[in-house]
Design a protein around this motif. Structure first.
Motif, PDB file in Angstrom:
ATOM      1  N   TYR A   1      34.552  41.865  57.078  1.00  0.00           N
ATOM      2  CA  TYR A   1      34.837  40.773  56.150  1.00  0.00           C
ATOM      3  C   TYR A   1      35.519  41.353  54.911  1.00  0.00           C
ATOM      4  O   TYR A   1      35.389  42.531  54.590  1.00  0.00           O
ATOM      5  N   TRP A   2      36.293  40.487  54.236  1.00  0.00           N
ATOM      6  CA  TRP A   2      36.976  40.912  53.015  1.00  0.00           C
ATOM      7  C   TRP A   2      35.983  41.042  51.871  1.00  0.00           C
ATOM      8  O   TRP A   2      35.120  40.183  51.687  1.00  0.00           O
ATOM      9  N   VAL A   3      36.112  42.100  51.098  1.00  0.00           N
ATOM     10  CA  VAL A   3      35.300  42.303  49.901  1.00  0.00           C
ATOM     11  C   VAL A   3      36.148  42.144  48.646  1.00  0.00           C
ATOM     12  O   VAL A   3      35.765  41.475  47.693  1.00  0.00           O
ATOM     13  N   GLY A   4      37.308  42.765  48.642  1.00  0.00           N
ATOM     14  CA  GLY A   4      38.210  42.666  47.498  1.00  0.00           C
ATOM     15  C   GLY A   4      39.596  43.095  47.903  1.00  0.00           C
ATOM     16  O   GLY A   4      39.764  43.863  48.851  1.00  0.00           O
ATOM     17  N   HIS A   5      40.592  42.617  47.184  1.00  0.00           N
ATOM     18  CA  HIS A   5      41.963  42.983  47.511  1.00  0.00           C
ATOM     19  C   HIS A   5      42.823  42.946  46.253  1.00  0.00           C
ATOM     20  O   HIS A   5      42.517  42.229  45.290  1.00  0.00           O
ATOM     21  N   SER A   6      43.882  43.720  46.263  1.00  0.00           N
ATOM     22  CA  SER A   6      44.812  43.802  45.136  1.00  0.00           C
ATOM     23  C   SER A   6      46.183  43.291  45.557  1.00  0.00           C
ATOM     24  O   SER A   6      46.870  43.928  46.359  1.00  0.00           O
ATOM     25  N   GLU A   7      46.566  42.152  45.023  1.00  0.00           N
ATOM     26  CA  GLU A   7      47.901  41.628  45.319  1.00  0.00           C
ATOM     27  C   GLU A   7      48.974  42.513  44.701  1.00  0.00           C
ATOM     28  O   GLU A   7      50.077  42.634  45.231  1.00  0.00           O
ATOM     29  N   SER A   8      48.657  43.156  43.589  1.00  0.00           N
ATOM     30  CA  SER A   8      49.605  44.072  42.964  1.00  0.00           C
ATOM     31  C   SER A   8      49.921  45.236  43.887  1.00  0.00           C
ATOM     32  O   SER A   8      51.081  45.606  44.079  1.00  0.00           O
ATOM     33  N   ALA A   9      48.877  45.832  44.483  1.00  0.00           N
ATOM     34  CA  ALA A   9      49.095  46.933  45.420  1.00  0.00           C
ATOM     35  C   ALA A   9      49.818  46.456  46.665  1.00  0.00           C
ATOM     36  O   ALA A   9      50.649  47.175  47.235  1.00  0.00           O
TER      37      ALA A   9
ATOM     38  N   ALA B   1      28.848  44.203  39.857  1.00  0.00           N
ATOM     39  CA  ALA B   1      29.728  43.705  40.916  1.00  0.00           C
ATOM     40  C   ALA B   1      29.242  44.170  42.289  1.00  0.00           C
ATOM     41  O   ALA B   1      29.317  43.418  43.270  1.00  0.00           O
ATOM     42  N   ILE B   2      28.746  45.395  42.350  1.00  0.00           N
ATOM     43  CA  ILE B   2      28.236  45.935  43.616  1.00  0.00           C
ATOM     44  C   ILE B   2      27.004  45.170  44.072  1.00  0.00           C
ATOM     45  O   ILE B   2      26.869  44.822  45.258  1.00  0.00           O
ATOM     46  N   GLU B   3      26.089  44.900  43.155  1.00  0.00           N
ATOM     47  CA  GLU B   3      24.871  44.184  43.528  1.00  0.00           C
ATOM     48  C   GLU B   3      25.193  42.789  44.059  1.00  0.00           C
ATOM     49  O   GLU B   3      24.589  42.325  45.034  1.00  0.00           O
ATOM     50  N   SER B   4      26.172  42.128  43.443  1.00  0.00           N
ATOM     51  CA  SER B   4      26.583  40.819  43.961  1.00  0.00           C
ATOM     52  C   SER B   4      27.244  40.954  45.325  1.00  0.00           C
ATOM     53  O   SER B   4      27.010  40.135  46.224  1.00  0.00           O
ATOM     54  N   ALA B   5      28.054  42.000  45.492  1.00  0.00           N
ATOM     55  CA  ALA B   5      28.737  42.207  46.766  1.00  0.00           C
ATOM     56  C   ALA B   5      27.747  42.464  47.892  1.00  0.00           C
ATOM     57  O   ALA B   5      27.983  42.058  49.043  1.00  0.00           O
ATOM     58  N   HIS B   6      26.644  43.121  47.585  1.00  0.00           N
ATOM     59  CA  HIS B   6      25.612  43.334  48.612  1.00  0.00           C
ATOM     60  C   HIS B   6      25.023  42.016  49.091  1.00  0.00           C
ATOM     61  O   HIS B   6      24.515  41.923  50.212  1.00  0.00           O
ATOM     62  N   ARG B   7      25.101  40.987  48.232  1.00  0.00           N
ATOM     63  CA  ARG B   7      24.631  39.647  48.625  1.00  0.00           C
ATOM     64  C   ARG B   7      25.785  38.824  49.215  1.00  0.00           C
ATOM     65  O   ARG B   7      25.655  37.623  49.396  1.00  0.00           O
ATOM     66  N   LYS B   8      26.931  39.480  49.426  1.00  0.00           N
ATOM     67  CA  LYS B   8      28.147  38.851  49.930  1.00  0.00           C
ATOM     68  C   LYS B   8      28.704  37.804  48.973  1.00  0.00           C
ATOM     69  O   LYS B   8      29.337  36.819  49.372  1.00  0.00           O
ATOM     70  N   ASP B   9      28.475  38.060  47.706  1.00  0.00           N
ATOM     71  CA  ASP B   9      29.091  37.282  46.644  1.00  0.00           C
ATOM     72  C   ASP B   9      30.129  38.203  46.006  1.00  0.00           C
ATOM     73  O   ASP B   9      29.784  39.113  45.254  1.00  0.00           O
ATOM     74  N   PHE B  10      31.399  37.956  46.319  1.00  0.00           N
ATOM     75  CA  PHE B  10      32.460  38.859  45.894  1.00  0.00           C
ATOM     76  C   PHE B  10      33.219  38.354  44.671  1.00  0.00           C
ATOM     77  O   PHE B  10      34.242  38.925  44.289  1.00  0.00           O
ATOM     78  N   ALA B  11      32.708  37.293  44.058  1.00  0.00           N
ATOM     79  CA  ALA B  11      33.371  36.748  42.873  1.00  0.00           C
ATOM     80  C   ALA B  11      33.359  37.760  41.732  1.00  0.00           C
ATOM     81  O   ALA B  11      34.317  37.839  40.953  1.00  0.00           O
ATOM     82  N   GLY B  12      32.287  38.523  41.628  1.00  0.00           N
ATOM     83  CA  GLY B  12      32.205  39.522  40.571  1.00  0.00           C
ATOM     84  C   GLY B  12      33.256  40.599  40.714  1.00  0.00           C
ATOM     85  O   GLY B  12      33.827  41.075  39.718  1.00  0.00           O
TER      86      GLY B  12
END
Length: 493
Positions: free
Chosen positions: A41-49, A444-455
């Motif tokens: 699943y997607w966690v984060g992405h950079s449109e600039s990159a 941000a990591i703690e939220s990502a562990h809950r699959k909340d990637f908004a942070g």
């Protein structure tokens, strides 16, 4: 023959690939495929990159792209591989190392290598599992893009993908893959490997490859009697010196400056136990594994030179004479202080530094170190003061207000002949409001562990434009909470 020749299901990322590092041959690398991870699943992405890489606008819309960038689906026209290198770790020769969990897909026609970090075991994994965890992957992704936005040379991170597959470190964690890009991932350790093993034909081939691809001016250099390899060492030394000056000026601690973590292009590479300073302590150690403080903040410039000396030793069979190699390293000693003074001058709003400015810079550093004043907040508030804010906002950072006022008087006198608006603009464009502090990354990591990637997305947005005010987001630019000092970042990832 490509490892993908027998595949019927492959992903086409819309990139065109060209021969690159793999043309050096099998002495330098091993071809292999990434090891798939289940249900990515997607966690984060950079449109600039993504734009820099040349990906199409809809690159994230395909499930095949998600699978491919997690290592679960082959990518068309690529022949993935891991490279071998050696290196000094914490000042001790470690022998053969290599890409233990990073697999290079290849080089695009636009000149960027694309690498999957955490994509599984390679012949160079030693006792490791070849995986990366979500925790360290989010940190590397965010910091790569943050450093790029700060104007500091760095590898970049296109995206992080995750999986619920378990990886054991100090405890069980979930796996992740970072897609990294760079003009080259070649390290000092690549040269050390072939030199230490007296494989001088391969050493020469590697040096020629780097010169022809990245330092062609070294072929025409008249210095060192036309010795292109000495010119290469000098060029790398100067790029590294400039990088160290930028690190020190922004308050960045790398944490593990082993020779295998030093880029031949003078890029920031391998984000492990890094940290941006909170309170200014010149002896700050960000790596919990660094018991001796070898890689403390104030040691980074000296360690960089030590590492360059190791590179010089590795190149000596090509350079020929030790005196020439030492001469090629000498420019580091002039470039670093010059560039550091330039960087610090810009932080002070000085487009051109004068002889007396060194005292102003050292006065500020002494003042900040005395009370361990917050590095980023001090410089940002000083910038805002130059733009018209009351000096009290800066004075409030110090218990020794008399000491600060004495320094501020010198600062004001220096700016008496400098246009205030120009100085303010320079300072606000040099001193970021937002940096990737440890506690922000941790949240941000703690939220990502809950699959909340908004942070992750919010933090990335701020770090991509760190000099803007971003109304309503001041919480991300405030003082770190008390618990931030208890965060332990180590080499484990």
């Amino acid at each position: 023959m490509s490892l993908l020749a027998e595949d019927t299901d492959v992903a086409d990322l819309g990139l065109r690939w060209k021969p690159g590092f793999q043309t050096l041959g099998t002495a330098f690398l091993t071809h292999l495929r990434p090891t798939p991870l289940p249900d990515p699943y997607w966690v984060g992405h950079s449109e600039s990159a993504a734009r820099e890489l040349g990906l199409p606008a809809d690159w994230r819309q395909s499930d095949t792209t998600l699978s491919a960038l997690t290592g679960s689906l082959p990518i068309a026209d690529t022949n993935p591989f891991a490279t071998v290198y050696s290196g000094h770790q914490f000042g001790v020769w470690a022998g053969q190392l290599g890409d233990g969990r990073a697999i290079l897909l290849g080089e695009t026609e636009s000149g960027f290598e694309v690498q999957l970090k955490g994509a599984g075991r390679t012949p160079y994994s030693r006792m490791g599992d070849g995986r990366a965890v979500l925790r360290s992957s989010v940190r590397e992704f965010l910091c790569s893009e943050a450093m790029h936005a700060l104007g500091i040379p760095t590898t970049r991170a296109l995206c992080v993908t995750g999986s619920d597959a378990r990886v054991r470190r100090e405890e069980l964690e979930t796996a992740a893959v970072v897609t990294r890009t760079s003009p080259s991932f070649i390290r000092f350790g690549h040269f050390e490997h072939f030199s230490a093993n007296e494989r001088y034909d391969e050493l020469r081939a590697l040096a020629d490859f780097v010169i022809d691809r990245h330092y062609p001016e070294c072929r025409a250099a008249e210095r060192f009697g036309g010795n292109a390899y000495a010119a290469l060492l000098e060029a790398v030394s100067e790029r590294t010196a400039a990088l160290m000056a930028q690190w020190q000026a922004v308050g960045f601690c790398h944490g593990v400056m082993n020779t295998d973590n030093m880029s031949i292009l003078g890029l920031t590479i391998d984000y492990g136990p890094f940290q941006f300073l909170d309170g200014f302590n010149p002896r700050h150690i960000c790596n919990h594994s660094d018991n001796g403080g070898r890689y403390a903040y104030n040691q980074q410039p000296n360690v960089a030179y030590w590492n360059l000396y190791c590179l010089g030793q590795a190149l000596l069979p090509l350079i020929g004479e030790q005196e020439v190699a030492i001469a090629a390293l000498e420019s580091y000693k002039t470039v670093f202080p010059r560039e550091f003074e330039r960087c610090m001058g810009a932080k002070l709003g000085l487009a051109d530094t004068r002889d007396g400015d060194r005292g102003l810079i050292e006065g500020a550093l002494s003042l900040l170190a005395k009370e361990q004043t917050d590095w980023t907040i001090f410089w940002r508030r000083l910038s805002q003061h130059m733009a018209g804010a009351d000096a009290q906002t800066v004075r409030d950072l110090f218990a020794d207000t008399a000491g600060f006022d004495a320094w501020l008087l010198l600062f004001s006198e220096r700016h008496a002949t400098v246009p205030q608006a120009l100085a303010a603009d320079l300072m606000l464009a040099t001193n970021p409001k937002f940096v990737l502090r440890n506690h922000l990354g941790q949240q941000a990591i703690e939220s990502a562990h809950r699959k909340d990637f908004a942070g992750v997305a919010t933090l990335l947005k701020l770090l991509e434009t760190p000099f803007e005010e971003h109304a309503g987001q001041d919480a991300y630019a405030g003082f770190p909470p008390d618990w931030a000092s208890s965060i332990e970042i180590s080499c484990s990832s």
